[in-house]
Scaffold this motif. Structure first.
Motif, PDB file in Angstrom:
ATOM      1  N   ARG A 125      17.104  17.094   3.162  1.00  0.00           N
ATOM      2  CA  ARG A 125      16.461  18.400   3.357  1.00  0.00           C
ATOM      3  C   ARG A 125      16.145  19.114   2.046  1.00  0.00           C
ATOM      4  O   ARG A 125      15.829  20.287   2.038  1.00  0.00           O
ATOM      5  CB  ARG A 125      17.252  19.290   4.310  1.00  0.00           C
ATOM      6  CG  ARG A 125      17.439  18.618   5.675  1.00  0.00           C
ATOM      7  CD  ARG A 125      17.991  19.486   6.747  1.00  0.00           C
ATOM      8  NE  ARG A 125      17.220  20.652   7.076  1.00  0.00           N
ATOM      9  CZ  ARG A 125      16.147  20.692   7.864  1.00  0.00           C
ATOM     10  NH1 ARG A 125      15.676  19.585   8.377  1.00  0.00           N
ATOM     11  NH2 ARG A 125      15.548  21.823   8.133  1.00  0.00           N
ATOM     12  N   GLY A 126      16.205  18.381   0.948  1.00  0.00           N
ATOM     13  CA  GLY A 126      15.692  18.873  -0.321  1.00  0.00           C
ATOM     14  C   GLY A 126      14.240  18.442  -0.428  1.00  0.00           C
ATOM     15  O   GLY A 126      13.587  18.144   0.580  1.00  0.00           O
ATOM     16  N   PHE A 127      13.734  18.400  -1.646  1.00  0.00           N
ATOM     17  CA  PHE A 127      12.382  17.889  -1.847  1.00  0.00           C
ATOM     18  C   PHE A 127      12.249  17.308  -3.242  1.00  0.00           C
ATOM     19  O   PHE A 127      13.081  17.544  -4.121  1.00  0.00           O
ATOM     20  CB  PHE A 127      11.314  18.967  -1.597  1.00  0.00           C
ATOM     21  CG  PHE A 127      11.303  20.094  -2.590  1.00  0.00           C
ATOM     22  CD1 PHE A 127      10.521  20.031  -3.744  1.00  0.00           C
ATOM     23  CD2 PHE A 127      12.058  21.226  -2.378  1.00  0.00           C
ATOM     24  CE1 PHE A 127      10.512  21.066  -4.658  1.00  0.00           C
ATOM     25  CE2 PHE A 127      12.044  22.280  -3.276  1.00  0.00           C
ATOM     26  CZ  PHE A 127      11.270  22.200  -4.426  1.00  0.00           C
ATOM     27  N   VAL A 128      11.198  16.525  -3.414  1.00  0.00           N
ATOM     28  CA  VAL A 128      10.901  15.934  -4.704  1.00  0.00           C
ATOM     29  C   VAL A 128       9.428  16.184  -5.015  1.00  0.00           C
ATOM     30  O   VAL A 128       8.571  16.074  -4.143  1.00  0.00           O
ATOM     31  CB  VAL A 128      11.250  14.424  -4.736  1.00  0.00           C
ATOM     32  CG1 VAL A 128      10.456  13.631  -3.732  1.00  0.00           C
ATOM     33  CG2 VAL A 128      11.089  13.853  -6.120  1.00  0.00           C
ATOM     34  N   ILE A 129       9.172  16.571  -6.264  1.00  0.00           N
ATOM     35  CA  ILE A 129       7.806  16.698  -6.768  1.00  0.00           C
ATOM     36  C   ILE A 129       7.558  15.462  -7.620  1.00  0.00           C
ATOM     37  O   ILE A 129       8.359  15.141  -8.501  1.00  0.00           O
ATOM     38  CB  ILE A 129       7.634  17.972  -7.613  1.00  0.00           C
ATOM     39  CG1 ILE A 129       7.816  19.216  -6.749  1.00  0.00           C
ATOM     40  CG2 ILE A 129       6.266  17.980  -8.297  1.00  0.00           C
ATOM     41  CD1 ILE A 129       7.844  20.522  -7.527  1.00  0.00           C
ATOM     42  N   GLU A 130       6.457  14.769  -7.352  1.00  0.00           N
ATOM     43  CA  GLU A 130       6.115  13.565  -8.104  1.00  0.00           C
ATOM     44  C   GLU A 130       4.721  13.706  -8.684  1.00  0.00           C
ATOM     45  O   GLU A 130       3.846  14.308  -8.052  1.00  0.00           O
ATOM     46  CB  GLU A 130       6.155  12.342  -7.191  1.00  0.00           C
ATOM     47  CG  GLU A 130       7.537  12.101  -6.623  1.00  0.00           C
ATOM     48  CD  GLU A 130       7.542  10.974  -5.625  1.00  0.00           C
ATOM     49  OE1 GLU A 130       7.856   9.842  -6.041  1.00  0.00           O
ATOM     50  OE2 GLU A 130       7.226  11.230  -4.453  1.00  0.00           O
ATOM     51  N   GLY A 131       4.548  13.158  -9.871  1.00  0.00           N
ATOM     52  CA  GLY A 131       3.241  13.220 -10.500  1.00  0.00           C
ATOM     53  C   GLY A 131       2.870  11.912 -11.157  1.00  0.00           C
ATOM     54  O   GLY A 131       3.733  11.129 -11.562  1.00  0.00           O
ATOM     55  N   GLN A 132       1.565  11.695 -11.254  1.00  0.00           N
ATOM     56  CA  GLN A 132       1.013  10.526 -11.936  1.00  0.00           C
ATOM     57  C   GLN A 132      -0.141  11.018 -12.794  1.00  0.00           C
ATOM     58  O   GLN A 132      -1.085  11.620 -12.296  1.00  0.00           O
ATOM     59  CB  GLN A 132       0.513   9.496 -10.935  1.00  0.00           C
ATOM     60  CG  GLN A 132      -0.076   8.271 -11.591  1.00  0.00           C
ATOM     61  CD  GLN A 132      -0.657   7.316 -10.577  1.00  0.00           C
ATOM     62  OE1 GLN A 132      -1.314   7.721  -9.623  1.00  0.00           O
ATOM     63  NE2 GLN A 132      -0.417   6.036 -10.777  1.00  0.00           N
ATOM     64  N   ASP A 133      -0.022  10.781 -14.098  1.00  0.00           N
ATOM     65  CA  ASP A 133      -1.032  11.210 -15.064  1.00  0.00           C
ATOM     66  C   ASP A 133      -1.664   9.968 -15.663  1.00  0.00           C
ATOM     67  O   ASP A 133      -0.994   9.178 -16.316  1.00  0.00           O
ATOM     68  CB  ASP A 133      -0.382  12.067 -16.147  1.00  0.00           C
ATOM     69  CG  ASP A 133      -1.378  12.709 -17.085  1.00  0.00           C
ATOM     70  OD1 ASP A 133      -2.551  12.274 -17.115  1.00  0.00           O
ATOM     71  OD2 ASP A 133      -0.988  13.650 -17.789  1.00  0.00           O
ATOM     72  N   LEU A 134      -2.946   9.787 -15.428  1.00  0.00           N
ATOM     73  CA  LEU A 134      -3.670   8.626 -15.940  1.00  0.00           C
ATOM     74  C   LEU A 134      -4.560   9.000 -17.119  1.00  0.00           C
ATOM     75  O   LEU A 134      -5.434   8.237 -17.495  1.00  0.00           O
ATOM     76  CB  LEU A 134      -4.526   8.017 -14.817  1.00  0.00           C
ATOM     77  CG  LEU A 134      -3.743   7.555 -13.597  1.00  0.00           C
ATOM     78  CD1 LEU A 134      -4.688   7.167 -12.476  1.00  0.00           C
ATOM     79  CD2 LEU A 134      -2.812   6.419 -13.956  1.00  0.00           C
ATOM     80  N   GLY A 135      -4.331  10.165 -17.720  1.00  0.00           N
ATOM     81  CA  GLY A 135      -5.224  10.619 -18.770  1.00  0.00           C
ATOM     82  C   GLY A 135      -4.569  11.034 -20.070  1.00  0.00           C
ATOM     83  O   GLY A 135      -5.198  11.687 -20.892  1.00  0.00           O
ATOM     84  N   ARG A 136      -3.321  10.677 -20.306  1.00  0.00           N
ATOM     85  CA  ARG A 136      -2.675  11.049 -21.562  1.00  0.00           C
ATOM     86  C   ARG A 136      -3.145  10.131 -22.690  1.00  0.00           C
ATOM     87  O   ARG A 136      -3.190   8.913 -22.512  1.00  0.00           O
ATOM     88  CB  ARG A 136      -1.155  10.962 -21.446  1.00  0.00           C
ATOM     89  CG  ARG A 136      -0.585  12.071 -20.612  1.00  0.00           C
ATOM     90  CD  ARG A 136       0.926  12.036 -20.639  1.00  0.00           C
ATOM     91  NE  ARG A 136       1.420  13.166 -19.885  1.00  0.00           N
ATOM     92  CZ  ARG A 136       2.485  13.863 -20.219  1.00  0.00           C
ATOM     93  NH1 ARG A 136       3.183  13.539 -21.280  1.00  0.00           N
ATOM     94  NH2 ARG A 136       2.865  14.873 -19.484  1.00  0.00           N
ATOM     95  N   SER A 182       9.148  12.500 -11.723  1.00  0.00           N
ATOM     96  CA  SER A 182       9.597  13.143 -10.492  1.00  0.00           C
ATOM     97  C   SER A 182      10.664  14.172 -10.819  1.00  0.00           C
ATOM     98  O   SER A 182      11.399  14.049 -11.807  1.00  0.00           O
ATOM     99  CB  SER A 182      10.133  12.124  -9.479  1.00  0.00           C
ATOM    100  OG  SER A 182      11.333  11.553  -9.924  1.00  0.00           O
ATOM    101  N   LEU A 183      10.697  15.187  -9.988  1.00  0.00           N
ATOM    102  CA  LEU A 183      11.680  16.265 -10.084  1.00  0.00           C
ATOM    103  C   LEU A 183      12.297  16.430  -8.699  1.00  0.00           C
ATOM    104  O   LEU A 183      11.609  16.799  -7.751  1.00  0.00           O
ATOM    105  CB  LEU A 183      11.009  17.578 -10.500  1.00  0.00           C
ATOM    106  CG  LEU A 183      10.333  17.574 -11.854  1.00  0.00           C
ATOM    107  CD1 LEU A 183       9.291  18.654 -11.941  1.00  0.00           C
ATOM    108  CD2 LEU A 183      11.377  17.736 -12.943  1.00  0.00           C
ATOM    109  N   ARG A 184      13.569  16.130  -8.579  1.00  0.00           N
ATOM    110  CA  ARG A 184      14.251  16.224  -7.283  1.00  0.00           C
ATOM    111  C   ARG A 184      15.021  17.542  -7.229  1.00  0.00           C
ATOM    112  O   ARG A 184      15.802  17.861  -8.123  1.00  0.00           O
ATOM    113  CB  ARG A 184      15.208  15.050  -7.091  1.00  0.00           C
ATOM    114  CG  ARG A 184      15.947  15.079  -5.763  1.00  0.00           C
ATOM    115  CD  ARG A 184      16.788  13.834  -5.579  1.00  0.00           C
ATOM    116  NE  ARG A 184      15.967  12.657  -5.403  1.00  0.00           N
ATOM    117  CZ  ARG A 184      15.453  12.258  -4.234  1.00  0.00           C
ATOM    118  NH1 ARG A 184      15.682  12.957  -3.150  1.00  0.00           N
ATOM    119  NH2 ARG A 184      14.729  11.169  -4.165  1.00  0.00           N
TER     120      ARG A 184
END
Length: 104
Positions: A24-35, A44-46
């Motif tokens: 019942r928490g959450f996770v923020i996930e990201g994918q950066d293809l432009g660095r 990810s941030l849980r």
């Protein structure tokens, strides 16, 4: 709420989404293809279940509101501020993970 995912941001080769966790928490996930110099950067941030009410309140929600709905609504603002920076400004310490793949 378990297993549900919402898009927070998608532009300029950066994609960020939030998903409910089984606890019942959450996770923020990201994918950066432009660095520069990188093929891909993922992170990810849980956020723990106990911290969800603080996030809901900070996003202008009321007790019982769906945190994923609020993250989706405010996603662009949060990504521009930096999700980790924003969460830490609330006094939270999300669990962080990242992976980088560099150009040859």
């Amino acid at each position: 709420m378990t297993g549900r995912t919402v898009r927070m941001y998608a532009a300029h080769r950066l994609h960020v989404w939030a998903s409910a966790t089984d606890d019942r928490g959450f996770v923020i996930e990201g994918q950066d293809l432009g660095r520069p110099g990188m093929v891909e950067y993922e992170y990810s941030l849980r956020v723990a279940p106990a911290d969800v009410p603080r996030v809901v309140a900070a996003l202008g929600g009321q007790p019982g509101d769906d945190v994923l709905d609020l993250l989706e609504r405010e996603g662009e603002l949060l990504v521009r501020a930096g999700e980790s920076t924003w969460l830490k400004s609330l006094g939270l310490e999300p669990e962080f993970w990242s992976r980088s793949e560099y150009e040859d």
